[in-house]
Design a protein around this motif. Structure first.
Motif, short mmCIF file in Angstrom:
data_model
loop_
_atom_site.label_atom_id
_atom_site.label_comp_id
_atom_site.label_asym_id
_atom_site.label_seq_id
_atom_site.Cartn_x
_atom_site.Cartn_y
_atom_site.Cartn_z
N THR A 178 39.92 34.60 35.16
CA THR A 178 39.33 35.94 35.07
C THR A 178 38.08 35.92 34.20
OG1 THR A 178 41.46 37.02 35.42
CG2 THR A 178 39.75 38.31 34.34
N VAL A 179 38.15 35.25 33.05
CA VAL A 179 37.00 35.18 32.15
C VAL A 179 35.83 34.47 32.81
CG1 VAL A 179 36.15 34.16 30.00
CG2 VAL A 179 38.35 35.34 30.03
N LYS A 180 36.13 33.39 33.52
CA LYS A 180 35.07 32.65 34.21
C LYS A 180 34.39 33.50 35.27
CE LYS A 180 34.36 28.59 37.16
NZ LYS A 180 35.02 27.45 37.87
N ARG A 181 35.21 34.21 36.06
CA ARG A 181 34.63 35.05 37.11
C ARG A 181 33.85 36.22 36.53
NH1 ARG A 181 39.50 33.59 40.17
NH2 ARG A 181 40.68 35.30 39.23
N TYR A 182 34.32 36.74 35.38
CA TYR A 182 33.58 37.83 34.75
C TYR A 182 32.20 37.36 34.30
CZ TYR A 182 31.84 40.91 31.16
OH TYR A 182 31.01 41.70 30.41
N THR A 199 29.25 35.12 26.22
CA THR A 199 30.02 33.90 26.45
C THR A 199 30.83 33.53 25.21
OG1 THR A 199 28.36 33.09 28.02
CG2 THR A 199 29.87 31.46 27.10
N LYS A 200 30.22 33.71 24.05
CA LYS A 200 30.93 33.41 22.80
C LYS A 200 32.12 34.35 22.61
CE LYS A 200 30.20 33.01 17.81
NZ LYS A 200 29.23 33.16 16.69
N LEU A 201 31.91 35.65 22.87
CA LEU A 201 33.01 36.62 22.76
C LEU A 201 34.14 36.28 23.74
CD1 LEU A 201 31.12 40.05 22.47
CD2 LEU A 201 32.38 38.86 20.67
N ALA A 202 33.76 35.91 24.95
CA ALA A 202 34.76 35.59 25.97
C ALA A 202 35.55 34.34 25.60
CB ALA A 202 34.06 35.40 27.32
N THR A 203 34.86 33.34 25.08
CA THR A 203 35.54 32.10 24.70
C THR A 203 36.52 32.34 23.56
OG1 THR A 203 33.57 30.84 25.36
CG2 THR A 203 35.18 29.72 23.96
N GLY A 604 50.42 48.43 45.56
CA GLY A 604 49.02 48.12 45.30
C GLY A 604 48.12 49.31 45.54
N ARG A 605 47.03 49.39 44.79
CA ARG A 605 46.07 50.46 44.97
C ARG A 605 44.68 49.88 45.23
NH1 ARG A 605 47.08 56.14 42.01
NH2 ARG A 605 45.21 56.47 43.27
N THR A 606 43.89 49.70 44.17
CA THR A 606 42.52 49.23 44.38
C THR A 606 42.17 48.12 43.39
OG1 THR A 606 41.61 50.89 42.87
CG2 THR A 606 41.74 51.47 45.21
N GLU A 607 41.10 47.42 43.71
CA GLU A 607 40.47 46.44 42.83
C GLU A 607 38.96 46.58 43.01
OE1 GLU A 607 39.72 44.71 40.25
OE2 GLU A 607 41.50 43.45 40.35
N THR A 608 38.23 46.07 42.05
CA THR A 608 36.78 46.17 42.07
C THR A 608 36.15 44.90 42.63
OG1 THR A 608 36.87 47.53 40.09
CG2 THR A 608 34.73 46.61 40.66
N VAL A 609 35.22 45.09 43.56
CA VAL A 609 34.36 43.99 44.01
C VAL A 609 33.02 44.17 43.30
CG1 VAL A 609 33.27 42.84 45.96
CG2 VAL A 609 35.48 43.97 46.26
N ARG A 610 32.65 43.20 42.48
CA ARG A 610 31.37 43.28 41.75
C ARG A 610 30.27 42.76 42.67
NH1 ARG A 610 31.60 42.78 35.56
NH2 ARG A 610 33.46 44.01 35.06
N SER A 611 29.68 43.70 43.43
CA SER A 611 28.77 43.33 44.52
C SER A 611 27.44 42.77 44.04
CB SER A 611 28.51 44.55 45.41
OG SER A 611 29.72 45.02 45.95
N ALA A 650 39.39 39.85 45.72
CA ALA A 650 39.88 41.11 45.18
C ALA A 650 41.11 41.60 45.93
CB ALA A 650 38.77 42.16 45.22
N MET A 651 41.08 41.48 47.25
CA MET A 651 42.21 41.94 48.07
C MET A 651 43.46 41.10 47.87
SD MET A 651 40.62 43.02 51.77
CE MET A 651 42.24 43.48 52.36
N THR A 652 43.28 39.84 47.51
CA THR A 652 44.43 38.93 47.38
C THR A 652 44.88 38.74 45.94
OG1 THR A 652 42.87 37.06 47.43
CG2 THR A 652 43.89 37.69 49.51
N GLY A 653 44.49 39.64 45.05
CA GLY A 653 45.01 39.64 43.69
C GLY A 653 44.24 38.79 42.71
N ALA A 654 43.06 38.29 43.09
CA ALA A 654 42.28 37.45 42.19
C ALA A 654 41.02 38.18 41.71
CB ALA A 654 41.89 36.15 42.89
#
Length: 789
Positions: A178-182, A199-203, A604-611, A650-654
């Motif tokens: 999740t952190v990598k994809r963010y 990146t430092k905060l995430a690490t 399940g409801r929704t997830e965000t796709v960061r387009s 996003a649809m498959t839980g990732a």
């Protein structure tokens, strides 16, 4: 007062001769038939619960297993390997019955074990999602085997909720993924210094606090059916303090180019009848699940549901703090009436008489009675609905103080328990007049907020019928997402026009029972202090409504037919057009929200796709920087493929955002601060987008009757300086757009952004198919379309 007398089942008078008892046979008959209807519904629910509970097997399969086991006993074989004999020893019945009864008990145990095994196998099969990542039209052998096994284990004729017990739970992604994809999603939105800091905060978060929060989240995922949905409903919707009007609610439009009847009461008659036909199908679970099983849990609260505001009594810090707040979504099992608003009055309209659903003509007759009713609103009644449009805490306090007892409580209970809410609007709306574009914009604003007091925004959905026969729907968001309401709306529009129909004069078909009781006007006793609160809520809501800038247009110069010929996903094509349009409009990129469903998983409801990705920004910069067409096409392909990958993940839980949201909630419960999570969740979504795809195309004949097309729906802007964009891809040659922003922001404008979207669509199609000629256009760049007269 005729209806009041009919409601009394019996009366008695004490006289010198004794007690004079008078029975009302009509009232007793009504009570009896109402009870019969209620018991029928209970029996249907019980039967469906049994069928769903043993799915993918059937109740009749139990008899087959019993007969098969009994048959083996006569052949002197023992399929139980001695278990039947063991059971026989412990049965307290006569010897003659022991053998048969023990065989039945063993058969039942074997049958239940087979059901459990089949359901477990089906759950494992439905956890396979690699088929979504395969190229369109190319199915791997693994997927072919998977399809065959799903069909084998899916049983026959599933009901609406048959798959619920077999749907997999939403998986918790790994922290590092999740952190990598963010970080990938925000790289193109930050300069080197900002990205290095993030990146430092995430690490730091990943290596320390993140693992602790993840442990609690995994524990919840083992216990709960879905680790996101309950917190999402509570913290994103129910604990919100700002108005739900504009900020949360959304709307759906009527047919764009045709109005089935200009008679307001007739349109309401057919439509309301259609809603209850849908509810009947829903109660009987006769709505067919889609080919790919999706969670149907949201369907349970479509009708008889209301959002209750919460008055917070604990120390207020932020919305994630645990405090005593009585906010909820309240659902009742059944309701045989609706509440209708007209000219400041509220009416209770029963749609069942003697245990039967009123015909469309009878509902029209009753609606016309309300329209003709000359009664004036009672003191404080006319703008009472503004309480649901303003801030939530003042509404919660007013509800507790002024509507907790007496006549006000009875009337409020009537509204909240109603199947749904109806507004008979005195305005005319739709695509009409000399300026159809401006009329569509007014139509959208009316459906989103109306006059701010003539809707009941807390109801699961409210239906608006305009004076010229147009209609529309407004949905409350906490209990379900737009596709659920859209499915209901599609069925209602199709049933209204294609199945029920109208007479030559425009009235509903059928006869009227003249003995129908008058719709009952609700009574209120609104004190001056409450009127003051109503005025304050209306002022807040009116300021919010006036600030909304809306633009709706139908793009008909090409659609998904031409886009698919370019071997591109229509959704990816439109998302890239939105990125290009936003960059041209604002001279920058922004965090972009595209809604994606997670209903492949239970609850399940929704997830965000960061387009907005690195690939999409590279393409836009290349196109705007004058790079060659070949380079731009290559970058466009990479961007659209990346978008499709993000959507499927996003649809498959990732996905990214729901995982980070839940980690943040856990951190609040533990009382620990995470600079990384706090910063991530405070980032503004300046471009919020959503597609509303048609779900029941078989109900409409778009080829032969293209005029019978809904314009889709829309929602308000998420950020004060951003845009909300909803789009609906209809047929092969039409895309409808709904654009919202705020007048208070000098840098945004719905009209100018709409023009940028049109230009971006043309530029992209020209880039991908340079040898194809553009379609003929009128002077304003749009094809001629028919208008509502």
């Amino acid at each position: 007062m005729a209806e009041a007398h009919q409601a009394v089942a019996f009366q008695f008078t004490v006289t010198p001769e004794g007690i004079d008892l008078q029975l009302s046979h009509q009232a007793l008959s009504e009570i009896y038939l109402s009870g019969v209807r209620s018991w029928k519904k209970r029996i249907i629910r019980l039967k469906n619960s049994v069928i769903t509970g043993v799915y993918p097997a059937s109740p009749s399969s139990w008899l087959f297993v019993v007969i098969a086991i009994l048959a083996t006993m006569y052949t002197r074989s023992d399929p139980s390997m001695g278990l039947i004999a063991k059971i026989q020893e412990h049965l307290p019945v006569s010897t003659q019955c022991q053998a048969v009864l023990s065989a039945v008990v063993f058969s039942t145990m074997l049958w239940l074990m087979l059901i459990f095994t089949m359901r477990l196998c089906l759950k494992q099969l439905l956890s396979y999602h690699r088929w979504m990542f395969e190229q369109h039209g190319k199915m791997s052998n693994t997927t072919k085997v998977w399809v065959a096994l799903v069909r084998i284990f899916s049983g026959r004729k599933p009901l609406l909720y048959s798959y619920q017990g077999s749907l997999p739970n939403l998986p918790v992604p790994a922290i590092k993924d999740t952190v990598k994809r963010y970080l990938e999603s925000v790289r193109s939105l930050m300069d080197d210094t900002q990205f290095e800091r993030m990146t430092k905060l995430a690490t730091e978060f990943e290596s320390s606090l993140g693992n602790r929060l993840q442990w609690y989240l995994k524990l919840k995922a083992l216990w709960a059916a879905n680790y996101v949905s309950d917190w999402w409903e509570e913290y994103v919707y129910l604990r919100g303090r700002s108005p739900i009007m504009v900020n949360s609610n959304y709307y759906g439009m009527d047919f764009l180019y045709v109005t089935p009847t200009p008679i307001q009461a007739a349109r309401a008659g057919n439509s309301i009848h259609s809603f209850f036909l849908y509810r009947r199908k829903l109660n009987k679970e006769e709505l067919k699940p889609v080919i790919i099983p999706l969670c149907a849990a949201q369907c349970e609260r479509i009708f008889n549901t209301t959002r209750i505001p919460g008055e917070e009594t604990g120390k207020e810090t932020d919305m994630y703090t645990h405090i005593d707040a009585h906010y909820t979504v309240q659902h009742w099992q059944d309701s045989d009436y609706i509440v209708v608003y007209h000219k400041g009055r509220y009416f209770r309209l029963r749609v069942y008489q003697a245990g039967r659903l009123l015909s469309p003509r009878e509902i029209e007759f009753q609606i016309q009675r309300i329209l003709d009713d000359p009664t004036a609103p009672s003191k404080g009644e006319a703008k009472l609905g503004a309480l649901t449009a303003g801030d939530r805490i003042p509404w919660a306090k007013a509800r507790a103080k002024y509507f907790s007892s007496g006549v006000n409580k009875r009337s409020l209970d009537c509204i909240e328990r109603a199947a749904f809410f109806v507004t008979l609007d005195d305005d005319e709306q739709g695509m009409m007049g000399d300026d159809p574009a401006a009329s569509l914009d007014r139509y959208a604003k009316s459906l989103l907020h109306g006059k701010c007091y003539d809707r009941w925004f807390d109801k699961s959905f409210s239906v608006v019928y305009y004076k010229n026969g147009k209609n529309g729907i407004n949905g409350e968001h906490s209990w379900a997402d737009a596709p659920v309401v859209a499915h209901l709306w599609e069925y209602t529009l199709a049933t209204d026009s294609f199945q029920l129909g109208y007479t030559a004069e425009g009235h509903c078909k059928g006869e009227v029972d003249s003995s129908l009781p008058q719709p009952q006007k609700l009574k209120w006793e609104i004190p001056a202090e409450c009127e003051e609160q109503i005025s304050q809520s209306l002022a807040v809501a009116q300021a919010l409504a006036d600030n909304v800038d809306f633009h709706v247009f139908s793009f008909r110069e090409f659609g998904k037919g031409k886009i698919k010929k370019c071997r591109v996903s229509p959704d990816a094509f439109i998302q890239m057009a939105l990125q290009l349009a936003y960059y041209r409009d604002q001279k920058r990129f922004c965090l972009t929200y595209e809604a994606s469903m997670t209903r492949l998983f239970r609850e399940g409801r929704t997830e965000t796709v960061r387009s907005c990705s690195s690939e999409s920004t590279a393409f836009v910069r290349a196109l705007e920087g004058g790079e060659s067409a070949d380079v731009c096409r290559r970058l466009f392909r990479a961007a659209s493929e990346k978008h499709q990958l993000l959507y499927r993940m996003a649809m498959t839980g990732a996905g990214i955002d729901r995982h980070l949201f839940c980690l943040y909630v856990v951190s609040k419960y533990l009382g620990v601060e995470s600079p990384f999570l706090k910063e991530v969740l405070s980032e503004p979504w300046r471009l919020s987008t959503s597609q509303t795809p048609p779900q029941q195309l078989e109900l409409f004949d778009i080829v032969n009757h293209p005029e019978y097309i809904s314009c889709g729906g829309g929602f308000g802007p998420v950020a004060d300086d951003g845009y909300g964009v909803s789009y609906c891809i209809l047929g092969e040659n039409m895309i409808n757009f709904h654009i919202s922003c705020k007048h208070s922001c000098p840098d945004t404008g719905s009209q100018k952004f709409g023009a940028q979207i049109k230009k971006a669509l043309h530029d992209l199609i020209q880039l991908l198919s340079p040898n194809q000629k553009e379609p003929n256009k009128t002077e304003d760049g749009q094809q001629e379309v028919k208008k509502d007269k």
